[in-house]
Scaffold this motif. Structure first.
Motif, PDB file in Angstrom:
ATOM      1  N   MET A   1      -9.366  13.103  -3.911  1.00 46.71           N
ATOM      2  CA  MET A   1      -9.810  11.819  -3.388  1.00 46.71           C
ATOM      3  C   MET A   1      -8.642  11.143  -2.690  1.00 46.71           C
ATOM      4  O   MET A   1      -7.716  10.643  -3.301  1.00 46.71           O
ATOM      5  N   ILE A   2      -8.642  11.175  -1.359  1.00 49.39           N
ATOM      6  CA  ILE A   2      -7.539  10.637  -0.571  1.00 49.39           C
ATOM      7  C   ILE A   2      -8.013   9.376   0.124  1.00 49.39           C
ATOM      8  O   ILE A   2      -9.097   9.325   0.702  1.00 49.39           O
ATOM      9  N   LEU A   3      -7.211   8.351   0.075  1.00 48.54           N
ATOM     10  CA  LEU A   3      -7.557   7.089   0.713  1.00 48.54           C
ATOM     11  C   LEU A   3      -7.228   7.121   2.197  1.00 48.54           C
ATOM     12  O   LEU A   3      -6.329   7.821   2.643  1.00 48.54           O
ATOM     13  N   ASP A   4      -7.982   6.377   2.972  1.00 41.61           N
ATOM     14  CA  ASP A   4      -7.697   6.274   4.393  1.00 41.61           C
ATOM     15  C   ASP A   4      -6.414   5.487   4.605  1.00 41.61           C
ATOM     16  O   ASP A   4      -6.295   4.365   4.110  1.00 41.61           O
ATOM     17  N   PRO A   5      -5.437   6.004   5.331  1.00 42.79           N
ATOM     18  CA  PRO A   5      -4.170   5.274   5.541  1.00 42.79           C
ATOM     19  C   PRO A   5      -4.413   3.967   6.273  1.00 42.79           C
ATOM     20  O   PRO A   5      -5.204   3.871   7.191  1.00 42.79           O
ATOM     21  N   GLY A   6      -3.684   2.974   5.854  1.00 50.23           N
ATOM     22  CA  GLY A   6      -3.745   1.684   6.509  1.00 50.23           C
ATOM     23  C   GLY A   6      -4.779   0.745   5.951  1.00 50.23           C
ATOM     24  O   GLY A   6      -4.738  -0.455   6.220  1.00 50.23           O
ATOM     25  N   GLY A 239      -1.644  11.490  -8.787  1.00 45.88           N
ATOM     26  CA  GLY A 239      -0.675  11.423  -7.708  1.00 45.88           C
ATOM     27  C   GLY A 239      -0.171  10.042  -7.364  1.00 45.88           C
ATOM     28  O   GLY A 239       0.583   9.888  -6.409  1.00 45.88           O
ATOM     29  N   ALA A 240      -0.548   9.026  -8.131  1.00 46.44           N
ATOM     30  CA  ALA A 240      -0.101   7.663  -7.831  1.00 46.44           C
ATOM     31  C   ALA A 240       1.365   7.489  -8.201  1.00 46.44           C
ATOM     32  O   ALA A 240       1.914   8.203  -9.049  1.00 46.44           O
ATOM     33  N   VAL A 241       2.001   6.509  -7.558  1.00 49.74           N
ATOM     34  CA  VAL A 241       3.393   6.163  -7.839  1.00 49.74           C
ATOM     35  C   VAL A 241       3.440   4.677  -8.162  1.00 49.74           C
ATOM     36  O   VAL A 241       2.980   3.853  -7.365  1.00 49.74           O
ATOM     37  N   ILE A 242       4.008   4.336  -9.322  1.00 45.50           N
ATOM     38  CA  ILE A 242       4.109   2.950  -9.770  1.00 45.50           C
ATOM     39  C   ILE A 242       5.580   2.556  -9.701  1.00 45.50           C
ATOM     40  O   ILE A 242       6.424   3.155 -10.384  1.00 45.50           O
ATOM     41  N   ARG A 264       0.336  -4.871  -6.833  1.00 42.17           N
ATOM     42  CA  ARG A 264      -0.351  -4.904  -5.546  1.00 42.17           C
ATOM     43  C   ARG A 264      -0.229  -3.514  -4.923  1.00 42.17           C
ATOM     44  O   ARG A 264       0.771  -2.810  -5.111  1.00 42.17           O
ATOM     45  N   LEU A 265      -1.265  -3.118  -4.227  1.00 40.66           N
ATOM     46  CA  LEU A 265      -1.301  -1.803  -3.615  1.00 40.66           C
ATOM     47  C   LEU A 265      -0.594  -1.859  -2.266  1.00 40.66           C
ATOM     48  O   LEU A 265      -0.929  -2.684  -1.418  1.00 40.66           O
ATOM     49  N   VAL A 266       0.386  -0.992  -2.062  1.00 39.55           N
ATOM     50  CA  VAL A 266       1.222  -1.036  -0.867  1.00 39.55           C
ATOM     51  C   VAL A 266       0.686  -0.113   0.221  1.00 39.55           C
ATOM     52  O   VAL A 266       0.444  -0.537   1.344  1.00 39.55           O
ATOM     53  N   LYS A 267       0.471   1.135  -0.111  1.00 38.70           N
ATOM     54  CA  LYS A 267       0.014   2.084   0.899  1.00 38.70           C
ATOM     55  C   LYS A 267      -0.505   3.335   0.216  1.00 38.70           C
ATOM     56  O   LYS A 267      -0.238   3.588  -0.963  1.00 38.70           O
ATOM     57  N   SER A 268      -1.272   4.105   0.965  1.00 40.47           N
ATOM     58  CA  SER A 268      -1.717   5.404   0.484  1.00 40.47           C
ATOM     59  C   SER A 268      -0.627   6.434   0.760  1.00 40.47           C
ATOM     60  O   SER A 268       0.169   6.285   1.681  1.00 40.47           O
ATOM     61  N   LEU A 269      -0.611   7.471  -0.057  1.00 40.80           N
ATOM     62  CA  LEU A 269       0.429   8.484   0.021  1.00 40.80           C
ATOM     63  C   LEU A 269      -0.151   9.777   0.564  1.00 40.80           C
ATOM     64  O   LEU A 269      -1.326  10.082   0.374  1.00 40.80           O
ATOM     65  N   VAL A 270       0.691  10.545   1.226  1.00 36.07           N
ATOM     66  CA  VAL A 270       0.302  11.869   1.702  1.00 36.07           C
ATOM     67  C   VAL A 270       0.753  12.900   0.686  1.00 36.07           C
ATOM     68  O   VAL A 270       1.711  12.681  -0.081  1.00 36.07           O
ATOM     69  N   SER A 271       0.076  14.012   0.661  1.00 40.07           N
ATOM     70  CA  SER A 271       0.354  15.029  -0.357  1.00 40.07           C
ATOM     71  C   SER A 271       1.403  16.042   0.075  1.00 40.07           C
ATOM     72  O   SER A 271       1.669  16.984  -0.654  1.00 40.07           O
TER      73      SER A 271
END
Length: 377
Positions: A1-6, A239-242, A264-271
């Motif tokens: 499950m990958i989030l859309d960047p931006g 795969g999240a980073v805190i 707060r959520l900053v950005k989505s990450l690439v794998s």
């Protein structure tokens, strides 16, 4: 499950943050005393930045459960776990893997069957995560946990064998809700994971004297920085980073960088894998590698430290002197500009005065000349 960047940075309205706070945290959503005062149901609308919000809510869910933590049976489990934690914390980090594994299993599986040699029948050979890193042929059966560690109950604490937990981790778990930490997670120092709570109302705390428990789930490949606090009912996706110092009070989607207090959520990450710029494979190589910030002249002695400090102070003094000189030159230029303006104004005033006098004499001459002509006639 990958989030859309931006999506995260483009849609951070107050309304969305309010909705995300009360719908993505099942622990909060299950409590009427702290639920959203502006909505009677928790639906997911189409204008939310995360199209996976509904899936997250369905995948990660938990029910808040009350229990009398002061009763003797609950207290006995806590005391047994406290004794196991003391034994684990007194074990050196370089102790045999079998000893470290046994002490860890005494915390999370105190009633397990044991063989005569002291290993667990269900676990088999003890291999810790740090041993598996140094020897890829081995498969870890025990996570690598550095002491000291503090756990309340341990009965529903599940930590994957390929996970690393650094020093001073505090786990306030409960016997009524699972605390699950997935595979290949890295948990930094001084982290606190909380599954326990109490009634918010004063009357509720006085009358019931009950504790509440809600589950916490940390997915696979999660990196949790130092000094992070995770509250009850929170799920952190794979795969999240805190970031360090974060207060996690709501669900974190997979492959997301989250920081802040509250989070707060900053950005989505690439794998894609980050390629190391400098790779040191042995300790011998590390001793030959130069990598330092200012004061690199320090060789470990006090005299060298003082000399480097004096050089740094002298450099700062030179920079200060240069700044003072620059400021003085600027002030001098400003004074010259002001003097030039004054001189130009004075010259302009004198010229205008002379022109006025010349005009006055000229017109006076014309006037007197006209009068004289009139008299001669």
């Amino acid at each position: 499950m990958i989030l859309d960047p931006g999506h995260i940075e483009e849609n951070t309205s107050l309304r969305w943050r309010h909705h995300f706070r009360y719908t993505s945290n099942p622990y909060v959503a299950s409590r009427p005393d702290i639920s959203s005062p502006h909505s009677t149901h928790h639906s997911v609308t189409m204008d939310q930045p995360f199209s996976t919000a509904a899936a997250l809510k369905q995948q990660y869910h938990g029910i808040e459960v009350s229990f009398p933590a002061g009763n003797n049976d609950f207290r006995a489990v806590r005391n047994s776990c406290a004794a196991a934690c003391r034994a684990f914390n007194s074990t050196p980090e370089d102790a045999d893997a079998k000893i470290r594994g046994e002490k860890w299993l005494d915390i999370v599986k105190p009633g397990r069957p044991k063989k005569e040699d002291g290993t667990s029948a269900e676990e088999g050979t003890m291999v810790t995560h740090d041993q598996a890193i140094s020897n890829p042929a081995l498969k870890a059966t025990i996570p690598f946990v550095k002491p000291p560690l503090w756990v309340d109950y341990g009965t529903r604490l599940k930590v994957a064998s390929s996970t690393f937990i650094n020093r001073n981790c505090v786990i306030l778990d409960t016997p009524v809700a699972d605390l699950i930490i997935g595979e290949r997670c890295n948990i930094g120092t001084n982290c606190t994971i909380v599954c326990v709570g109490h009634p918010v109302s004063l009357e509720g705390r006085r009358s019931s004297k009950l504790s509440t428990g809600a589950p916490v789930t940390i997915g696979n490949d999660v990196w949790i920085g130092a000094n992070v606090t995770i509250l009850p009912g929170v799920s952190i996706g794979n795969g999240a980073v805190i970031g360090a110092g974060t207060l996690v009070n709501c669900n974190i989607p997979p492959m997301t960088l989250a920081v802040g207090s509250p989070v707060r959520l900053v950005k989505s990450l690439v794998s894609t894998e980050d390629k190391p710029l400098n790779l040191i494979k042995t300790v011998c190589e590390s001793t030959k590698f130069t990598n330092s910030l200012p004061m690199e002249q320090w060789d470990g002695t006090d005299s060298a430290f003082r000399a480097a400090q004096a050089a740094q102070l002298a450099q700062q003094s030179r920079r200060g002197s240069e700044q003072v000189a620059i400021q003085r030159r600027e002030e001098q230029r400003e004074r010259l500009r002001k003097s030039e303006i004054v001189v130009i104004a004075a010259v302009t005033t004198v010229v205008l005065a002379l022109l006025m006098l010349f005009s006055l004499f000229f017109f006076a001459g014309l006037y007197l000349g006209g009068r004289r002509g009139c008299i001669d006639l």
